[in-house]
Design an enzyme around this catalytic site. Structure first.
Site, PDB file in Angstrom:
ATOM      1  N   GLY A 130       0.838  -1.195   0.000  1.00 22.13           N
ATOM      2  CA  GLY A 130       0.000   0.000   0.000  1.00 22.13           C
ATOM      3  C   GLY A 130       0.876   1.249   0.000  1.00 22.13           C
ATOM      4  N   THR A 131       1.972   1.172   0.713  1.00 22.91           N
ATOM      5  CA  THR A 131       2.911   2.297   0.779  1.00 22.91           C
ATOM      6  C   THR A 131       3.423   2.653  -0.613  1.00 22.91           C
ATOM      7  OG1 THR A 131       3.608   1.670   3.013  1.00 22.91           O
ATOM      8  CG2 THR A 131       5.132   3.048   1.745  1.00 22.91           C
ATOM      9  N   ASN A 169      -6.810   4.873   9.726  1.00 18.99           N
ATOM     10  CA  ASN A 169      -6.325   3.655  10.374  1.00 18.99           C
ATOM     11  C   ASN A 169      -6.302   3.745  11.893  1.00 18.99           C
ATOM     12  OD1 ASN A 169      -4.256   5.472   9.096  1.00 18.99           O
ATOM     13  ND2 ASN A 169      -2.916   4.441  10.558  1.00 18.99           N
ATOM     14  N   GLN A 173      -7.378   0.817   4.499  1.00 19.78           N
ATOM     15  CA  GLN A 173      -8.217   0.373   5.627  1.00 19.78           C
ATOM     16  C   GLN A 173      -9.656   0.110   5.203  1.00 19.78           C
ATOM     17  OE1 GLN A 173      -7.470  -0.413   8.799  1.00 19.78           O
ATOM     18  NE2 GLN A 173      -5.303   0.062   8.554  1.00 19.78           N
ATOM     19  N   SER A 215      -4.054  -2.780  -0.188  1.00 23.19           N
ATOM     20  CA  SER A 215      -2.987  -3.674   0.267  1.00 23.19           C
ATOM     21  C   SER A 215      -3.581  -5.000   0.731  1.00 23.19           C
ATOM     22  CB  SER A 215      -2.227  -3.007   1.421  1.00 23.19           C
ATOM     23  OG  SER A 215      -1.212  -3.855   1.890  1.00 23.19           O
ATOM     24  N   HIS A 261      -2.386  -7.362   2.978  1.00 19.37           N
ATOM     25  CA  HIS A 261      -2.246  -7.903   4.343  1.00 19.37           C
ATOM     26  C   HIS A 261      -3.230  -7.313   5.343  1.00 19.37           C
ATOM     27  CE1 HIS A 261       0.169  -4.810   6.666  1.00 19.37           C
ATOM     28  NE2 HIS A 261       0.388  -4.364   5.445  1.00 19.37           N
ATOM     29  N   THR A 275       9.792  -8.414 -12.047  1.00 16.70           N
ATOM     30  CA  THR A 275       9.075  -9.695 -12.098  1.00 16.70           C
ATOM     31  C   THR A 275       8.022  -9.729 -11.005  1.00 16.70           C
ATOM     32  OG1 THR A 275      10.987 -10.785 -13.036  1.00 16.70           O
ATOM     33  CG2 THR A 275       9.362 -12.213 -11.975  1.00 16.70           C
ATOM     34  N   CYS A 306       3.439   2.092  12.832  1.00 16.15           N
ATOM     35  CA  CYS A 306       4.679   2.772  12.459  1.00 16.15           C
ATOM     36  C   CYS A 306       5.136   3.742  13.535  1.00 16.15           C
ATOM     37  CB  CYS A 306       4.503   3.535  11.160  1.00 16.15           C
ATOM     38  SG  CYS A 306       3.122   2.992  10.196  1.00 16.15           S
TER      39      CYS A 306
HETATM   40  C1  LIG Z   1      -1.336  -0.276   6.390  1.00 16.28           C
HETATM   41  C2  LIG Z   1      -1.630   1.005   5.699  1.00 16.28           C
HETATM   42  C3  LIG Z   1      -0.819   1.491   4.651  1.00 16.28           C
HETATM   43  C4  LIG Z   1       0.437   0.806   4.234  1.00 16.28           C
HETATM   44  O1  LIG Z   1       0.202  -0.383   3.555  1.00 16.28           O
HETATM   45  P1  LIG Z   1       1.432  -1.449   3.480  1.00 16.28           P
HETATM   46  O2  LIG Z   1       0.952  -2.463   2.517  1.00 16.28           O
HETATM   47  O3  LIG Z   1       1.599  -1.965   4.875  1.00 16.28           O
HETATM   48  O4  LIG Z   1       2.610  -0.688   3.001  1.00 16.28           O
HETATM   49  C5  LIG Z   1      -1.165   2.664   4.039  1.00 16.28           C
HETATM   50  N1  LIG Z   1      -2.258   3.336   4.416  1.00 16.28           N
HETATM   51  C6  LIG Z   1      -3.065   2.913   5.397  1.00 16.28           C
HETATM   52  C7  LIG Z   1      -4.278   3.708   5.757  1.00 16.28           C
HETATM   53  C8  LIG Z   1      -2.772   1.744   6.090  1.00 16.28           C
HETATM   54  O5  LIG Z   1      -3.560   1.332   7.075  1.00 16.28           O
END
Ligand SMILES: *Cc1c(COP(=O)(O)O)cnc(C)c1O
Length: 393
Positions: free
Chosen positions: A74-75, A155, A183, A203, A205, A241, A329
């Site tokens: 997501g980052t 979040n 989120q 994202s 996870h 890849t 974080c």
């Molecule tokens: C977890 C999160 C991210 C980052 O996603 P990652 O896949 O962990 O890099 C970005 N924005 C929000 C709102 C998040 O909760």
């Protein structure tokens, strides 16, 4: 005393991979390991698996599959959307971006980077529930604004922003609109066409998929330059890849999220409300942070006055309960949460704030166990606290 349990209440930090997701991924580590760019059969099978995952993600958010671009997280999706949009528009004289004070660090630090690169950045403030002000948004748009980026759902406090209205304003003023929906995904019904967003980050996870795989929705017609250069993967937009197993897992997690969305929201909201009702009854001097009306189903953010959140977190951890004092974080640092600061929580109270996030594996028994442990831990910390009502804390 009830026997010790393991209770995970930090689903907003990350989620476990669901068994169905893992099973779908496993063959792609071993017998189905082909490079999706290879022309022989085992390569083409990988290519097809990626196409299927892309369709599943598109179905979850109402996009076309060719509008989904896989990233490492997501980052990365946030960085790509915000930095490359701004840089591309700079050639036409744009030098301003708009975001909010409550964004995830993936967004805030990208905006700060743009600030160092010479952009003016407007950080919109939020009200006591965490909502941006749409009039303030509209009046902050300039003739040289490159981009608006406002998160879908926060979040830390769970507040869901009025994304469709923001998109409408951005469209009217001809400004690109990006939203961080990491989120929101799997917790809110998302339809990018109804919303009218240009760019949207997600994202795996956070929705019971694996870590290290994300995606960016790029609306067809939005010209976003690539930020990785190399091979022709992801339609020439994101070289490297592919993370084949990650993509397959993300696709399966997206399919499950779509199938389970309604029951997930119902079940998790009910557990959250049960938690809130009981915590208010059993523990005095607390403050519930974030909107109660427009909120992520599983989010509970509470300020416990007169105590240190870190101490409470550690006492709960000793009982097997995992919670968070802020976003993962920033929890390693002692800087107060920028989100709680932005909604006006006094600094000494920010340090007494805990986020509990509920998910698909949380049970009523987990909540009861947590409420018991919480009541005891808060009473214990308050009895030894130097921060008392009398001393003005
Ligand atoms: C977890 C999160 C991210 C980052 O996603 P990652 O896949 O962990 O890099 C970005 N924005 C929000 C709102 C998040 O909760």
């Amino acid at each position: 005393m009830e026997k010790k349990r393991n209770v995970y209440l930090d689903y907003s930090a990350t989620t476990p991979v669901k068994e169905e997701v893992l099973q779908e991924m496993l063959p792609y580590f071993t017998e189905k390991f082909g490079n999706p760019s290879s022309l022989y059969t085992v390569g083409q099978e990988s290519k097809n698996a990626i196409a299927q995952a892309r369709e599943r993600l598109a179905a979850l958010i109402g996009a076309e599959s060719r509008e989904i671009f896989f990233t490492s997280s997501g980052t990365e999706a946030d960085n790509w959307a915000v930095i490359e949009t701004a840089m591309a528009k700079r050639a036409n004289g744009a030098k301003h971006v708009i975001t909010s004070k409550i964004e995830h660090h993936a967004l805030l630090h990208s905006a700060e980077y743009l600030g160092k690169e010479g952009f003016d950045v407007t950080y919109l403030s939020v009200d006591g529930d965490g909502f941006i002000d749409l009039d303030e948004l509209e009046s902050s748009i300039r003739h040289d604004t490159a981009l608006i980026s406002i998160m879908y759902a926060n979040n830390e406090i769970g507040t869901i922003e009025p994304v469709a209205k923001i998109a409408e304003i951005a469209k009217k003023r001809n400004v690109v609109f990006h939203t961080d929906a990491v989120q929101a995904l799997g917790n809110v019904h998302i339809d990018v066409k109804e919303l009218g967003v240009d760019l949207l980050s997600i994202s795996a996870h956070k929705i019971y998929g694996p870590k290290g795989i994300g995606a960016l929705y790029i609306r067809r017609g939005v010209a976003l330059p690539p930020h990785m250069h190399g091979g022709a993967q992801e339609n020439n937009k994101r070289a490297g890849t592919e993370n084949l197993t990650g993509i397959v897992g993300f696709g399966k997690a997206a399919e499950l999220a779509r199938e389970n969305l309604v029951t997930h929201i119902e079940r998790v909201t009910e557990l959250r409300n049960y938690f809130l009702d009981h915590v208010k009854e059993r523990i005095s001097d607390i403050r519930i942070n974030g909107s109660l009306e427009s909120r992520l189903p599983g989010n509970i953010n509470i300020t416990f006055k007169y105590i240190e959140g870190e101490a409470l977190l550690l006492l709960l951890d000793m009982e097997g309960i995992a919670v968070s004092t802020g976003s993962a974080c920033s929890s390693a640092s002692l800087t107060p949460s920028h989100v709680l600061e932005a909604i006006g929580v006094p600094v000494e109270q920010i340090h007494g704030s805990i986020r509990f996030t509920i998910g698909d594996f949380t049970t009523r028994e987990d909540i009861d166990y947590t409420l018991d442990a919480l009541e005891k831990a808060v009473a214990k910390l308050r009895s030894i606290s130097s921060m008392s009502k009398e001393s003005g804390w």
